[in-house]
Write a protein that holds these residues in place. Structure first.
Motif, PDB file in Angstrom:
ATOM      1  N   LYS A 206       0.842  -1.200   0.000  1.00  0.00           N
ATOM      2  CA  LYS A 206       0.000   0.000   0.000  1.00  0.00           C
ATOM      3  C   LYS A 206       0.880   1.254   0.000  1.00  0.00           C
ATOM      4  CE  LYS A 206      -2.861   2.672   3.105  1.00  0.00           C
ATOM      5  NZ  LYS A 206      -3.219   2.805   4.508  1.00  0.00           N
ATOM      6  N   ASN A 207       1.904   1.274   0.851  1.00  0.00           N
ATOM      7  CA  ASN A 207       2.789   2.437   0.934  1.00  0.00           C
ATOM      8  C   ASN A 207       3.550   2.675  -0.367  1.00  0.00           C
ATOM      9  OD1 ASN A 207       1.967   2.974   3.542  1.00  0.00           O
ATOM     10  ND2 ASN A 207       3.695   1.926   4.494  1.00  0.00           N
ATOM     11  N   VAL A 208       3.997   1.610  -1.011  1.00  0.00           N
ATOM     12  CA  VAL A 208       4.674   1.752  -2.311  1.00  0.00           C
ATOM     13  C   VAL A 208       3.723   2.382  -3.319  1.00  0.00           C
ATOM     14  CG1 VAL A 208       5.603   0.462  -4.297  1.00  0.00           C
ATOM     15  CG2 VAL A 208       6.384  -0.067  -1.977  1.00  0.00           C
ATOM     16  N   ARG A 209       2.499   1.897  -3.360  1.00  0.00           N
ATOM     17  CA  ARG A 209       1.509   2.438  -4.300  1.00  0.00           C
ATOM     18  C   ARG A 209       1.277   3.932  -4.051  1.00  0.00           C
ATOM     19  NH1 ARG A 209      -2.220  -0.272  -7.345  1.00  0.00           N
ATOM     20  NH2 ARG A 209      -1.938  -2.151  -6.095  1.00  0.00           N
ATOM     21  N   LEU A 210       1.147   4.324  -2.796  1.00  0.00           N
ATOM     22  CA  LEU A 210       0.932   5.730  -2.456  1.00  0.00           C
ATOM     23  C   LEU A 210       2.091   6.608  -2.943  1.00  0.00           C
ATOM     24  CD1 LEU A 210      -0.435   5.329   1.182  1.00  0.00           C
ATOM     25  CD2 LEU A 210      -1.732   6.129  -0.815  1.00  0.00           C
ATOM     26  N   ILE A 211       3.300   6.137  -2.765  1.00  0.00           N
ATOM     27  CA  ILE A 211       4.480   6.897  -3.196  1.00  0.00           C
ATOM     28  C   ILE A 211       4.552   6.968  -4.712  1.00  0.00           C
ATOM     29  CG2 ILE A 211       7.007   6.943  -3.215  1.00  0.00           C
ATOM     30  CD1 ILE A 211       6.809   5.713  -0.325  1.00  0.00           C
ATOM     31  N   LEU A 212       4.299   5.850  -5.384  1.00  0.00           N
ATOM     32  CA  LEU A 212       4.300   5.849  -6.851  1.00  0.00           C
ATOM     33  C   LEU A 212       3.316   6.882  -7.389  1.00  0.00           C
ATOM     34  CD1 LEU A 212       4.352   2.007  -7.531  1.00  0.00           C
ATOM     35  CD2 LEU A 212       6.169   3.621  -8.150  1.00  0.00           C
ATOM     36  N   GLU A 213       2.105   6.858  -6.880  1.00  0.00           N
ATOM     37  CA  GLU A 213       1.066   7.755  -7.386  1.00  0.00           C
ATOM     38  C   GLU A 213       1.374   9.216  -7.079  1.00  0.00           C
ATOM     39  OE1 GLU A 213      -2.537   6.023  -5.825  1.00  0.00           O
ATOM     40  OE2 GLU A 213      -2.430   4.343  -7.243  1.00  0.00           O
ATOM     41  N   ALA A 214       1.934   9.501  -5.903  1.00  0.00           N
ATOM     42  CA  ALA A 214       2.294  10.883  -5.551  1.00  0.00           C
ATOM     43  C   ALA A 214       3.457  11.394  -6.401  1.00  0.00           C
ATOM     44  CB  ALA A 214       2.659  10.971  -4.074  1.00  0.00           C
ATOM     45  N   SER A 215       4.213  10.468  -6.980  1.00  0.00           N
ATOM     46  CA  SER A 215       5.396  10.818  -7.759  1.00  0.00           C
ATOM     47  C   SER A 215       5.141  10.819  -9.261  1.00  0.00           C
ATOM     48  CB  SER A 215       6.525   9.833  -7.442  1.00  0.00           C
ATOM     49  OG  SER A 215       6.783   9.788  -6.050  1.00  0.00           O
ATOM     50  N   GLY A 216       3.895  10.589  -9.682  1.00  0.00           N
ATOM     51  CA  GLY A 216       3.557  10.619 -11.101  1.00  0.00           C
ATOM     52  C   GLY A 216       3.696   9.293 -11.812  1.00  0.00           C
ATOM     53  N   SER A 217       3.752   8.205 -11.061  1.00  0.00           N
ATOM     54  CA  SER A 217       3.857   6.874 -11.659  1.00  0.00           C
ATOM     55  C   SER A 217       2.675   6.037 -11.168  1.00  0.00           C
ATOM     56  CB  SER A 217       5.197   6.231 -11.284  1.00  0.00           C
ATOM     57  OG  SER A 217       5.393   5.031 -12.013  1.00  0.00           O
ATOM     58  N   SER A 218       2.762   4.725 -11.332  1.00  0.00           N
ATOM     59  CA  SER A 218       1.691   3.843 -10.879  1.00  0.00           C
ATOM     60  C   SER A 218       2.236   2.426 -10.724  1.00  0.00           C
ATOM     61  CB  SER A 218       0.525   3.856 -11.870  1.00  0.00           C
ATOM     62  OG  SER A 218       0.964   3.449 -13.144  1.00  0.00           O
ATOM     63  N   TRP A 219       1.426   1.602 -10.073  1.00  0.00           N
ATOM     64  CA  TRP A 219       1.804   0.216  -9.776  1.00  0.00           C
ATOM     65  C   TRP A 219       2.223  -0.540 -11.038  1.00  0.00           C
ATOM     66  CZ3 TRP A 219       2.706  -1.768  -5.145  1.00  0.00           C
ATOM     67  CH2 TRP A 219       2.821  -3.167  -5.030  1.00  0.00           C
ATOM     68  N   ASP A 220       1.488  -0.348 -12.135  1.00  0.00           N
ATOM     69  CA  ASP A 220       1.768  -1.091 -13.366  1.00  0.00           C
ATOM     70  C   ASP A 220       3.040  -0.626 -14.062  1.00  0.00           C
ATOM     71  OD1 ASP A 220       0.327   1.335 -13.936  1.00  0.00           O
ATOM     72  OD2 ASP A 220      -0.018   0.596 -15.954  1.00  0.00           O
ATOM     73  N   LYS A 221       3.670   0.431 -13.557  1.00  0.00           N
ATOM     74  CA  LYS A 221       4.906   0.928 -14.165  1.00  0.00           C
ATOM     75  C   LYS A 221       6.149   0.508 -13.374  1.00  0.00           C
ATOM     76  CE  LYS A 221       2.711   4.747 -16.526  1.00  0.00           C
ATOM     77  NZ  LYS A 221       2.606   6.192 -16.684  1.00  0.00           N
ATOM     78  N   LEU A 222       5.974  -0.317 -12.355  1.00  0.00           N
ATOM     79  CA  LEU A 222       7.133  -0.858 -11.634  1.00  0.00           C
ATOM     80  C   LEU A 222       7.925  -1.763 -12.570  1.00  0.00           C
ATOM     81  CD1 LEU A 222       5.553  -1.712  -8.195  1.00  0.00           C
ATOM     82  CD2 LEU A 222       7.530  -0.228  -8.547  1.00  0.00           C
ATOM     83  N   ILE A 223       9.242  -1.588 -12.579  1.00  0.00           N
ATOM     84  CA  ILE A 223      10.081  -2.426 -13.444  1.00  0.00           C
ATOM     85  C   ILE A 223      11.103  -3.253 -12.666  1.00  0.00           C
ATOM     86  CG2 ILE A 223       9.789  -1.032 -15.518  1.00  0.00           C
ATOM     87  CD1 ILE A 223      12.527   0.256 -14.916  1.00  0.00           C
ATOM     88  N   ASP A 224      11.382  -2.864 -11.420  1.00  0.00           N
ATOM     89  CA  ASP A 224      12.358  -3.604 -10.624  1.00  0.00           C
ATOM     90  C   ASP A 224      12.015  -3.440  -9.148  1.00  0.00           C
ATOM     91  OD1 ASP A 224      14.957  -5.140 -10.684  1.00  0.00           O
ATOM     92  OD2 ASP A 224      15.505  -3.506  -9.320  1.00  0.00           O
ATOM     93  N   VAL A 225      12.006  -4.558  -8.406  1.00  0.00           N
ATOM     94  CA  VAL A 225      11.692  -4.538  -6.983  1.00  0.00           C
ATOM     95  C   VAL A 225      12.747  -5.355  -6.245  1.00  0.00           C
ATOM     96  CG1 VAL A 225       9.996  -5.171  -5.215  1.00  0.00           C
ATOM     97  CG2 VAL A 225       9.213  -4.357  -7.448  1.00  0.00           C
ATOM     98  N   THR A 226      13.362  -4.741  -5.253  1.00  0.00           N
ATOM     99  CA  THR A 226      14.260  -5.459  -4.349  1.00  0.00           C
ATOM    100  C   THR A 226      13.556  -5.551  -3.010  1.00  0.00           C
ATOM    101  OG1 THR A 226      16.209  -4.590  -5.480  1.00  0.00           O
ATOM    102  CG2 THR A 226      16.551  -5.518  -3.291  1.00  0.00           C
ATOM    103  N   VAL A 227      13.453  -6.760  -2.484  1.00  0.00           N
ATOM    104  CA  VAL A 227      12.736  -7.001  -1.243  1.00  0.00           C
ATOM    105  C   VAL A 227      13.729  -7.474  -0.189  1.00  0.00           C
ATOM    106  CG1 VAL A 227      10.876  -8.308  -0.143  1.00  0.00           C
ATOM    107  CG2 VAL A 227      10.701  -7.668  -2.562  1.00  0.00           C
TER     108      VAL A 227
END
Length: 137
Positions: free
Chosen positions: A67-88
């Protein structure tokens, strides 16, 4: 040139860094954990009086961090479907990976970014998972 962003909805950073930084058409997110905005509350975590983890629910933390990642993406002009790399980063790969991996698959069934999952001994706050992401804008 780069531009820094902070979300008004996501939890505040725990240090001197922005939630994300745009460089060209790429968006780099700082490490994101499951904390709740405006509090020190961590969903799914029970702490002792001295701040030690008594118990935690990795599933609840996974839902909160996504949820927090999604909120940051959207506030930054991106979106969940535009994620290209995730390090967990997980603090307990042996016990938490199966639950995390199942929940991850639910969130990423339509968009499948590259992923790296590593175990670390601890994180700066008493959490069990943190994500570092790159997205396009």
């Amino acid at each position: 040139m780069s531009e820094a962003f902070n979300s008004n909805e996501a939890p505040e950073p725990v240090g001197l860094y922005p939630h994300s930084r745009k460089v060209g058409n790429l968006l780099f997110l700082s490490g994101v954990g499951p904390r709740e905005k405006g509090t020190k509350k961590i969903p799914g975590v029970e702490l002792s009086e001295n701040g030690e983890i008594i118990s935690y629910d990795i599933a609840e933390q996974c839902h909160s961090v996504f949820k927090n990642v999604r909120l940051i993406l959207e506030a930054s002009g991106s979106s969940w479907d535009k994620l290209i790399d995730v390090t967990v980063f997980l603090t307990n790969m042996k016990d938490d990976f199966p639950t995390y991996n199942k929940i991850y698959a639910e969130y990423f069934k339509d968009n499948q970014p590259c992923r790296t999952t590593v175990e670390i001994s601890s994180l700066p706050t008493p959490i069990a998972i943190e994500l570092k992401c790159i997205a396009t804008i």
